[in-house]
Design a protein around this motif. Structure first.
Motif, short mmCIF file in Angstrom:
data_model
loop_
_atom_site.label_atom_id
_atom_site.label_comp_id
_atom_site.label_asym_id
_atom_site.label_seq_id
_atom_site.Cartn_x
_atom_site.Cartn_y
_atom_site.Cartn_z
N VAL A 98 24.59 51.76 13.93
CA VAL A 98 23.44 51.07 13.38
C VAL A 98 22.18 51.81 13.81
O VAL A 98 22.01 52.12 14.99
CB VAL A 98 23.37 49.61 13.86
N GLY A 99 21.28 52.11 12.85
CA GLY A 99 20.06 52.83 13.20
C GLY A 99 19.25 53.18 11.97
O GLY A 99 19.40 52.56 10.91
N PRO A 100 18.39 54.19 12.08
CA PRO A 100 17.62 54.62 10.91
C PRO A 100 18.52 55.20 9.84
O PRO A 100 19.62 55.69 10.13
CB PRO A 100 16.66 55.67 11.48
N GLY A 101 18.05 55.16 8.61
CA GLY A 101 18.83 55.68 7.50
C GLY A 101 18.46 57.11 7.16
O GLY A 101 17.50 57.68 7.70
N PRO A 102 19.18 57.72 6.23
CA PRO A 102 18.93 59.12 5.86
C PRO A 102 17.56 59.36 5.25
O PRO A 102 17.09 60.51 5.23
CB PRO A 102 20.04 59.42 4.85
N ALA A 103 16.89 58.32 4.74
CA ALA A 103 15.54 58.50 4.21
C ALA A 103 14.49 58.55 5.31
O ALA A 103 13.36 58.96 5.07
CB ALA A 103 15.20 57.37 3.23
N VAL A 139 28.21 52.22 3.74
CA VAL A 139 26.83 52.19 4.23
C VAL A 139 26.16 50.91 3.73
O VAL A 139 26.21 50.60 2.52
CB VAL A 139 26.04 53.42 3.75
N TYR A 140 25.54 50.18 4.66
CA TYR A 140 24.77 48.98 4.33
C TYR A 140 23.30 49.28 4.61
O TYR A 140 22.94 49.69 5.71
CB TYR A 140 25.23 47.79 5.16
N SER A 141 22.44 49.07 3.60
CA SER A 141 21.03 49.38 3.74
C SER A 141 20.21 48.10 3.62
O SER A 141 20.76 47.00 3.48
CB SER A 141 20.60 50.36 2.65
N GLY A 142 18.88 48.25 3.61
CA GLY A 142 18.02 47.08 3.42
C GLY A 142 18.16 46.48 2.04
O GLY A 142 17.83 45.31 1.83
N GLU A 143 18.64 47.26 1.09
CA GLU A 143 18.81 46.77 -0.28
C GLU A 143 20.23 46.33 -0.57
O GLU A 143 20.54 45.93 -1.69
CB GLU A 143 18.41 47.88 -1.27
N GLY A 144 21.13 46.45 0.40
CA GLY A 144 22.51 46.07 0.20
C GLY A 144 23.45 47.26 0.33
O GLY A 144 23.03 48.35 0.73
N PRO A 145 24.71 47.08 -0.02
CA PRO A 145 25.67 48.20 0.07
C PRO A 145 25.26 49.31 -0.90
O PRO A 145 25.01 49.07 -2.07
CB PRO A 145 27.00 47.57 -0.33
N VAL A 146 25.18 50.53 -0.38
CA VAL A 146 24.80 51.67 -1.24
C VAL A 146 25.91 52.70 -1.32
O VAL A 146 25.76 53.71 -1.99
CB VAL A 146 23.51 52.34 -0.74
N SER A 162 19.00 57.16 0.05
CA SER A 162 17.86 56.25 -0.05
C SER A 162 17.60 55.33 1.13
O SER A 162 16.47 54.90 1.33
CB SER A 162 18.01 55.39 -1.31
N PRO A 163 18.58 54.95 1.98
CA PRO A 163 18.31 53.92 3.00
C PRO A 163 17.30 54.37 4.06
O PRO A 163 17.40 55.48 4.60
CB PRO A 163 19.68 53.66 3.62
N PRO A 187 20.11 39.46 4.61
CA PRO A 187 20.90 39.14 3.42
C PRO A 187 22.33 39.68 3.53
O PRO A 187 22.61 40.63 4.27
CB PRO A 187 20.13 39.85 2.29
N ALA A 188 23.21 39.10 2.76
CA ALA A 188 24.62 39.50 2.77
C ALA A 188 24.75 40.96 2.38
O ALA A 188 24.08 41.45 1.46
CB ALA A 188 25.41 38.62 1.81
N GLY A 189 25.61 41.68 3.10
CA GLY A 189 25.90 43.07 2.76
C GLY A 189 24.74 44.01 2.95
O GLY A 189 24.70 45.06 2.30
N SER A 190 23.80 43.69 3.84
CA SER A 190 22.62 44.54 3.99
C SER A 190 22.22 44.61 5.46
O SER A 190 22.82 43.98 6.33
CB SER A 190 21.46 44.01 3.15
N ALA A 191 21.15 45.40 5.72
CA ALA A 191 20.61 45.57 7.07
C ALA A 191 19.14 45.21 7.07
O ALA A 191 18.44 45.39 6.07
CB ALA A 191 20.81 47.02 7.54
#
Length: 484
Positions: free
Chosen positions: A158-163, A185-192, A218-219, A308-312
């Motif tokens: 768990v940590g920063p994303g590739p963006a 991968v789970y992002s702020g927008e959901g599973p990507v 994008s995350p 939210p479900a499936g997100s970070a």
């Protein structure tokens, strides 16, 4: 009587009376029932350990197995070698350690792939290894350390994303069977990133380096699940935030659970950013409690975090725990994973990461501690659920080991200890933490920092349970062993 016997109904009555008397005598004289004891798992000492240092190039590698008078000493050794396919010569000379209680350290030259640490016998139980790099310039400036990881079927990060950073996944397979690996991968927008269509096969003796930006660009924040459908793989993730923004490895986080403890937050100034992911199918509200030196509190205006479900999701806790040694207790109605970014101070920043960790009920060992020049090592211990007492020992690479110290932790408190080896000892040292009998659950982390002229450099490692004992499941008779 004869008339009674000739009467068939009378005969039936006599038979019933006789049977009743027979069963009555049997009931009174029956033996007491024997309670069936449920088979229990057996605690057995660890006899073999394999760990992978994912990218030791330009790093210092540390390996140690603390001595334990309670365990019988048997022949054993630990071998450090380049990863290679079974039956093949990887080239170069292997390093062999066969002395319990000796801290072995080596600076690895640039170039080369992962190192595999294989230990057996007395060198296996309690063995720990780590790699730590130090760079003073460029995008890799900072301290970057990671515990060498055991291969397994699942790992969470768990940590920063590739963006937000250059995130690199390192995979290695030291086993003799191929590993079929997939990612989620789970992002702020959901599973990507779906589990399907993104897998790789890592052959025995093979290692892979994967840029997560190529998988999910994008995350800004993320939780990464690395799992295998067959075989095992050692997984590690490195985060490079860019010029003057820091570098470090993400520690492996505990698997999703409804209560997660994130330990080892140092008492220095700087930003503290919490990351939480809910990989399931239900939204959740995560309740946050900080365990500090003076007590345990819900942070004002930061008591909860919606995920939210499936997100970070992320939350800045700098004004809540910045400048205080701490642990975080997170509770949710659905399983979650969590981590924390620690940012150093100064014109040029460095970062460190901690993550959800288990309590160190069997003790813990940190292979790499430092007290050289301007480098300082700290131990951050927390007892969030009950009072605890632990014994802390230092094992220097050279010189006599100091006497162990006993640390008492009141319930719902955190303590920070500066680790200083005795005068005359040279080089690094390892740290051994052992809870005393009757102690409550203890969580912690080791923090290494360096006061550099252009900004603090820092790295952190949450305490992991020592590889001393293994619970061997009970064996029972089952027709499933021979039936399809």
């Amino acid at each position: 009587m004869r008339r009674l016997i000739e009467n068939r109904f009378g005969l039936l009555a006599l038979v019933l009376v006789a049977l009743g008397a027979l069963y009555g005598v049997a009931y009174v004289s029956r033996p007491a029932p024997v309670a069936q004891a449920r088979p229990q798992a057996v605690k057995a000492p660890v006899e073999s350990v394999t760990a992978v240092c994912p990218a030791p190039s330009g790093s210092r590698v540390s390996v140690v197995t603390p001595a334990d008078p309670e365990r019988p000493q048997t022949p054993g050794s630990a071998t450090l070698s380049a990863i290679k396919a079974p039956g093949k010569n990887g080239g170069g000379k292997d390093d062999v350690i066969d002395r319990v209680g000796l801290l072995w350290q080596r600076d690895v030259a640039a170039g080369g792939g992962p190192l595999v640490v294989d230990a057996d016998g007395s060198m296996a139980a309690g063995l720990e290894s780590a790699q730590t790099a130090r760079e003073t310039s460029g995008t890799q400036r900072g301290l970057a350390g990671v515990r060498c990881v055991e291969p397994g079927a699942e790992s969470w990060f768990v940590g920063p994303g590739p963006a937000a950073a250059e995130m690199t996944l390192y995979l290695a397979n030291p086993d003799s069977a191929p590993a079929n690996v997939s990612f989620m991968v789970y992002s702020g927008e959901g599973p990507v990133l779906s589990e399907r269509g993104n897998g790789v096969v890592v052959k025995p003796g093979e290692h892979r380096v994967i840029r997560l930006r190529d998988l999910a660009p994008s995350p800004l924040i993320m939780a990464l699940q690395v799992s295998t459908s067959s075989g095992r793989v050692a997984a590690a993730v490195k985060a490079v935030l860019g010029q003057g923004r820091g570098v470090d490895w993400l520690p492996v986080a505990t698997a999703p659970a409804t209560r997660v403890v994130v330990p080892g937050v140092p008492g220095t100034a700087g930003q503290r950013e919490l990351y939480v992911a809910a990989p399931g199918e239900r939204d959740t509200v995560v309740r946050i409690r900080a365990v500090l030196e003076d007590g345990s509190y819900a942070l004002k205006n930061k008591e909860t975090l919606d995920v939210p479900a499936g997100s970070a999701s992320s939350l800045d806790l700098s004004t809540g725990i910045g400048g205080q040694p701490a642990a975080l207790v997170l509770e949710s109605d659905v399983p979650i994973v969590a981590g924390l970014k620690i940012t150093g101070t100064g014109a040029r920043q460095d970062v460190a990461f901690t993550a959800g960790a288990a309590s160190v009920d069997l003790g813990s060992v940190v292979a790499d501690g430092r007290a050289e020049g301007k480098q300082t090592s700290w131990l951050v211990l927390s007892a969030p659920f009950g009072p605890a007492t632990v014994e802390v020992r230092l094992l220097p690479a050279k010189g006599e080991a100091p006497a162990p110290i006993e640390v008492t932790l009141p319930a719902a408190r955190t303590k920070e200890l500066r680790l200083t080896p005795p005068k005359g000892s040279k080089g690094g040292f390892s740290v051994v933490v052992r809870p005393k009998p009757g102690s409550g659950p203890v969580y912690g982390g080791r923090v290494l920092d360096e006061a550099a002229r252009d900004g603090q450099m820092v790295t952190a490692q949450p305490l992991a349970m020592a590889r001393i004992w293994a619970l061997v499941p009970p064996t029972v008779d089952s027709p499933g062993v021979v039936l399809p």
